[in-house]
Every structure is written in structure tokens, then in C-alpha cells.
Design a protein around this motif. Structure first.
Motif, PDB file in Angstrom:
ATOM      1  N   ARG A  76       0.839  -1.199   0.000  1.00 42.28           N
ATOM      2  CA  ARG A  76       0.000   0.000   0.000  1.00 42.28           C
ATOM      3  C   ARG A  76       0.878   1.254   0.000  1.00 42.28           C
ATOM      4  NH1 ARG A  76      -2.308  -3.648  -1.166  1.00 42.28           N
ATOM      5  NH2 ARG A  76      -2.824  -3.146  -2.703  1.00 42.28           N
ATOM      6  N   MET A  77       1.962   1.233   0.785  1.00 44.49           N
ATOM      7  CA  MET A  77       2.855   2.392   0.818  1.00 44.49           C
ATOM      8  C   MET A  77       3.494   2.622  -0.547  1.00 44.49           C
ATOM      9  SD  MET A  77       4.658   2.042   4.553  1.00 44.49           S
ATOM     10  CE  MET A  77       5.723   3.459   4.310  1.00 44.49           C
ATOM     11  N   VAL A  78       3.898   1.558  -1.208  1.00 50.53           N
ATOM     12  CA  VAL A  78       4.500   1.688  -2.536  1.00 50.53           C
ATOM     13  C   VAL A  78       3.471   2.248  -3.514  1.00 50.53           C
ATOM     14  CG1 VAL A  78       5.438   0.406  -4.503  1.00 50.53           C
ATOM     15  CG2 VAL A  78       6.271  -0.070  -2.198  1.00 50.53           C
ATOM     16  N   LYS A  79       2.244   1.772  -3.446  1.00 48.94           N
ATOM     17  CA  LYS A  79       1.202   2.278  -4.355  1.00 48.94           C
ATOM     18  C   LYS A  79       0.899   3.747  -4.104  1.00 48.94           C
ATOM     19  CE  LYS A  79      -1.071  -2.015  -5.416  1.00 48.94           C
ATOM     20  NZ  LYS A  79      -1.384  -2.170  -6.799  1.00 48.94           N
ATOM     21  N   MET A  80       1.002   4.204  -2.865  1.00 57.11           N
ATOM     22  CA  MET A  80       0.735   5.603  -2.541  1.00 57.11           C
ATOM     23  C   MET A  80       1.906   6.519  -2.890  1.00 57.11           C
ATOM     24  SD  MET A  80      -1.356   5.613   1.056  1.00 57.11           S
ATOM     25  CE  MET A  80      -0.211   4.624   1.995  1.00 57.11           C
ATOM     26  N   ALA A  81       3.091   5.961  -3.052  1.00 57.74           N
ATOM     27  CA  ALA A  81       4.289   6.760  -3.303  1.00 57.74           C
ATOM     28  C   ALA A  81       4.257   7.380  -4.693  1.00 57.74           C
ATOM     29  CB  ALA A  81       5.537   5.891  -3.157  1.00 57.74           C
ATOM     30  N   PRO A  82       4.873   8.539  -4.858  1.00 61.47           N
ATOM     31  CA  PRO A  82       4.952   9.135  -6.186  1.00 61.47           C
ATOM     32  C   PRO A  82       5.847   8.302  -7.106  1.00 61.47           C
ATOM     33  CG  PRO A  82       6.203  10.426  -4.610  1.00 61.47           C
ATOM     34  CD  PRO A  82       5.484   9.361  -3.837  1.00 61.47           C
TER      35      PRO A  82
END
Length: 95
Positions: free
Chosen positions: A75-81
Motif C-alpha cells: 500500500r505504501m508503494v502504491k501511494m508513493a509518487p
């Protein structure tokens, strides 16, 4: 079935996440709401861990913890620019 192999590959690359997590929280490109959401996800699991498989079952009991940690990191990777994903080698091939 392919999704499970992809997730296993993701877990095996866990060492890459240490610098990614540092950059995620220190980057001005990542919005404050995304940082707060990530912290809430991590804190919720830390304070209220739920086990699908009891940890006393040795190695098998750790599997659900690994799956949940992997889910949070995904989820963090998907939210990252995109720039942060590229810098750390997490490029979305579907995008």
C-alpha cells in the motif's frame, strides 16, 4: 496463484524497504495524508495484532504476520509518487 508468487518475491526484497520507508516519510512529494494513513496502518497492527494462524505453531504462525506486513508495504508503494518508486526500483509495470 501468480499473485502469491509476486507477493513472495516482494517479501524477499524486504531489505529494499528500509531506505524506501525513510524516503517515503521524509519526502515532500508524499502528501501528509498518505504519511498519516501509513502510520495509522502500522500503529493499528502494532497495537492490535490479529493472527489468522497462532504464532505458537512455529514457522507457519509467522506467515500471516508476513502477509500483513507485505500488504502494508505494498500500500505504501502504491501511494508513493512515481519518482520515489523509480528511485527504489518499485516501478509499476501496469501503469
Amino acid at each position: 496463484m501468480f499473485k502469491y508468487f509476486k507477493r513472495l518475491k516482494f517479501v524477499l526484497k524486504f531489505w529494499k524497504f528500509i531506505p524506501f520507508i525513510k524516503d517515503f516519510f521524509s519526502s515532500k512529494e508524499v502528501g501528509l495524508h498518505k504519511k498519516v494513513l501509513s502510520i495509522l496502518l502500522i500503529a493499528t497492527y502494532a497495537f492490535f495484532p490479529f493472527d489468522l494462524i497462532p504464532d505458537y505453531l512455529a514457522l507457519i504462525g509467522i506467515v500471516d504476520d508476513v502477509v500483513i506486513a507485505t500488504f502494508f508495504l505494498e500500500r505504501m508503494v502504491k501511494m508513493a509518487p512515481q519518482s520515489l518508486k523509480e528511485r527504489h526500483g518499485f516501478i509499476d509495470k501496469a501503469a
